[in-house]
Design an enzyme around this catalytic site. Structure first.
Site, short mmCIF file in Angstrom:
data_model
loop_
_atom_site.label_atom_id
_atom_site.label_comp_id
_atom_site.label_asym_id
_atom_site.label_seq_id
_atom_site.Cartn_x
_atom_site.Cartn_y
_atom_site.Cartn_z
N THR A 40 10.10 8.08 6.03
CA THR A 40 9.27 7.80 7.20
C THR A 40 9.07 9.07 8.03
O THR A 40 7.96 9.34 8.50
CB THR A 40 9.93 6.69 8.04
OG1 THR A 40 10.08 5.53 7.22
CG2 THR A 40 9.10 6.35 9.25
N HIS A 43 6.55 11.09 6.36
CA HIS A 43 5.20 10.56 6.62
C HIS A 43 4.69 11.01 7.98
O HIS A 43 3.53 11.39 8.13
CB HIS A 43 5.22 9.02 6.60
CG HIS A 43 5.10 8.43 5.24
ND1 HIS A 43 4.06 8.74 4.40
CD2 HIS A 43 5.87 7.56 4.56
CE1 HIS A 43 4.21 8.08 3.27
NE2 HIS A 43 5.31 7.36 3.34
ZN LIG Z 1 14.44 5.72 7.59
#
Ligand SMILES: [Zn+2]
Ligand SMILES: [Zn+2]
Length: 343
Positions: A40, A43
């Site tokens: 994440t 990202h």
């Molecule tokens: Zn995470």
């Protein structure tokens, strides 16, 4: 020194001064020891979540640390307590919250995405997010509790039982932890992965692995299960090829658990769901009981968490950590050291 790593948009991280926030009533301030870097965060670094982050934004949500200041009205925690954080701040009022699904609140604030995160020396969070770390668990391993809680949630929703045959598609940190938690539940586990370093590491943890590039996964699962198929398949890659495999692997009335975040809507062969009466289950983040389970597993020494940590960098090298993950080479989990451990 009190530092913070700020995401400033378009693949830029700036290391600057941490601006400590005194805890309001109901909040605590934590001196962050370690913070893991995950997909994440990558990202966000790549700009794919710019619609959610506010610039400049301190990211990071897989952490361990020590309580440094306690706001008014907070009970059960004191300065010096070793803690980790379940980084979810639900609204408490939406239909999802009212239904008891606070972890997937319709207005969920995820700390480290929608609000300030843990990649800084001092982090202030609502006290309801705190979980105490067991004595004797080193703080670097404490930063692995959050991803381990993800795995505990996935395995719980997949209803994995002793004796089940489980296939995990994708052997990154989350896939590896799902495999280890499933094994701890008494399941037989096979992981499919395409990165040689990860294949080798998973094998050295005593897990059954298969090279996803070989293309004989369905035949292998069939031969291992007497022609029945897998009880549970976890899809942790987010790739079209894995979705194709996921619907081919389960036994009659088997389960497919969707853990991955798909950048594009994949093609799914629903005929196979119909034919074998399969169940498709989404699994997102975790609930407090998953953190409790993760902490219990870590405290029991049941998880080789240390083996999953590839490298620990000082906080000011966050960009190097992100680049290492981006390269997808000889790496599993990257940790950042955010503050000194004393006091
Ligand atoms: Zn995470
Ligand atoms: Zn809500």
């Amino acid at each position: 020194m009190m530092r913070a790593a700020y995401y400033e948009g378009s693949k830029t991280i700036r290391i600057g001064d941490c601006v400590p926030i005194p805890p309001l009533p109901g909040s605590v301030q934590i001196k962050v020891s370690y913070c893991g870097v995950c997909g994440t965060d990558l990202h966000i670094f790549h700009g794919r979540m710019d619609h959610r982050v506010k610039l400049p934004q301190v990211i990071g949500h897989e952490m361990s640390g020590m309580v440094s200041e306690v706001g008014r009205g907070v009970e059960g925690f004191a300065v010096g307590d070793r803690v980790t954080v379940m980084p979810l701040d639900p609204c408490g009022q939406c239909p999802a919250c009212m239904a008891g699904h606070r972890h997937i609140c319709q207005n969920l604030k995820f700390l480290g995405i929608d609000a300030s995160g843990a990649l800084q020396s001092l982090w202030t969070v609502p006290a309801h997010t705190l979980h105490r770390l067991p004595p004797g668990l080193p703080l670097d391993l404490g930063a692995m509790i959050e991803p381990l809680a993800v795995a505990c949630h996935d395995v719980r929703l997949g209803e994995v039982k002793a004796g089940d045959y489980v296939v995990v598609l994708g052997g990154g940190p989350i896939g590896a932890l799902i495999a280890l938690v499933s094994r701890a539940a008494g399941a037989r586990v096979l992981i499919s992965e395409i990165n040689d370093f990860r294949l080798q590491l998973l094998r050295s943890l005593g897990l059954d692995v298969i090279d996803g590039r070989r293309g004989d996964l369905p035949e292998h699962v069939e031969s291992q299960t007497g022609g029945a198929g897998a009880d549970v398949v976890f899809e942790v890659t987010g790739s079209a090829a894995a979705v194709e495999a996921a619907t081919r692997l389960p036994r009659t009335r088997g389960r497919i658990v969707v853990v991955a975040i798909f950048p594009e809507p994949p093609k799914v062969d629903l005929f196979r769901l119909f034919w074998r009466e399969l169940r498709l289950q989404g699994a997102r983040v975790y609930e407090h009981e998953d953190f409790d389970r993760a902490i219990a597993l870590a405290a029991a020494g049941a998880m080789p968490l240390d083996r999953l940590i590839s490298v620990t960098y000082p906080l000011d090298q966050l960009e190097a950590g992100l680049r290492l993950l981006e390269g997808g080479g000889r790496v599993m989990k990257v940790l950042m050291k955010c503050a000194d451990e004393e006091g």
